[in-house]
Design a protein around this motif. Structure first.
Motif, mmCIF file in Angstrom:
data_model
loop_
_atom_site.group_PDB
_atom_site.id
_atom_site.type_symbol
_atom_site.label_atom_id
_atom_site.label_comp_id
_atom_site.label_asym_id
_atom_site.label_seq_id
_atom_site.Cartn_x
_atom_site.Cartn_y
_atom_site.Cartn_z
ATOM 1 N N LEU A 38 0.827 -1.201 0.000
ATOM 2 C CA LEU A 38 0.000 0.000 0.000
ATOM 3 C C LEU A 38 0.864 1.254 0.000
ATOM 4 C CD1 LEU A 38 -2.664 -1.088 2.650
ATOM 5 C CD2 LEU A 38 -2.905 -1.074 0.164
ATOM 6 N N THR A 39 0.466 2.220 -0.812
ATOM 7 C CA THR A 39 1.181 3.486 -0.876
ATOM 8 C C THR A 39 0.859 4.307 0.370
ATOM 9 O OG1 THR A 39 1.058 3.483 -3.278
ATOM 10 C CG2 THR A 39 1.560 5.590 -2.211
ATOM 11 N N ALA A 40 1.889 4.812 1.032
ATOM 12 C CA ALA A 40 1.706 5.596 2.254
ATOM 13 C C ALA A 40 1.666 7.082 1.921
ATOM 14 C CB ALA A 40 2.820 5.273 3.244
ATOM 15 N N SER A 41 2.160 7.890 2.825
ATOM 16 C CA SER A 41 2.170 9.339 2.638
ATOM 17 C C SER A 41 3.510 9.889 3.086
ATOM 18 C CB SER A 41 1.046 9.980 3.459
ATOM 19 O OG SER A 41 1.248 11.360 3.598
ATOM 20 N N ALA A 42 4.078 10.756 2.268
ATOM 21 C CA ALA A 42 5.357 11.379 2.619
ATOM 22 C C ALA A 42 5.189 12.437 3.696
ATOM 23 C CB ALA A 42 5.984 12.003 1.369
#
Length: 214
Positions: free
Chosen positions: A73-77
């Motif tokens: 899953l793509t997270a958040s920077a």
């Protein structure tokens, strides 16, 4: 529902949840050494069971942890890799997994979201996780927590402010009871900003902060 607090403290653990405000005492009994409390409110049950490092159901046998989804899953920077929450800590990957499940999207569709939408879903989960207010262990036993020498010195050296900090603390402190009218107004404003209803466990302070940071 009976919920177990995995973290054992002398005298048990007092945990306060909002909307509605209820204080739960997780403690052992003569018949069961586990630290357990009866939790009836569905939003409180959901909030506590999210914190897997601190709480779990006391009514079912603990199953083996299921493997993570194959899709990463793509997270958040914009978020930290780890957060302190009542009952322990949680890594961003686990928060993202909760947010993806809350969104109702498949892992692939989640990864296709733009950064703004992913950030909002993750922020929502973090607000829910941080909504619990556990009492200090010394307070559980009925003894006020004593300040350390270092804390006392810092307090003495800190100049008095213009009262603004006191006002902020009063507005956000655990003794402040949110009125239903205020909560309804803030929930409506939150829905207008984020195009979805806020979590039931969000306090007025949580709602104001989310709206102001939108």
């Amino acid at each position: 529902m009976k919920i177990e607090c995995i973290l054992h403290r002398p005298g048990g653990s007092l945990v306060q949840l909002e909307a509605p405000r209820v204080e739960y005492h997780f403690k052992p009994s003569d018949a069961d050494p586990r630290h357990i409390a009866e939790v009836a409110d569905s939003s409180h049950i959901s909030t506590l069971l999210r914190i897997t490092e601190g709480y779990r159901s006391a009514e079912t046998e603990q199953k083996e942890e299921k493997p993570r989804a194959q899709v990463t899953l793509t997270a958040s920077a914009l978020h930290n890799p780890i957060y302190n929450i009542p009952g322990g800590t949680i890594v961003l990957a686990d928060v993202v997994e909760m947010a993806q499940k809350d969104s109702g999207l498949s892992p692939e569709d989640w990864n296709d979201l733009d950064d703004q939408d992913r950030t909002e879903w993750i922020d929502q989960v973090l607000l829910e996780l941080q909504a619990t207010v556990p009492a200090a262990p010394t307070e559980i036993a009925g003894t006020p927590a004593a300040k350390s020498d270092e804390e006392s010195e810092e307090s003495a050296e800190t100049p008095a402010d213009d009262g603004q900090a006191g006002d902020d603390n009063a507005a956000n402190g655990p003794d402040q009871i949110d009125t239903e009218d205020e909560l309804e107004t803030l929930r409506a404003e939150y829905k207008k900003v984020f195009k979805r209803n806020p979590a039931k466990s969000m306090t007025a302070a949580n709602l104001k902060r989310a709206i102001s940071e939108a």
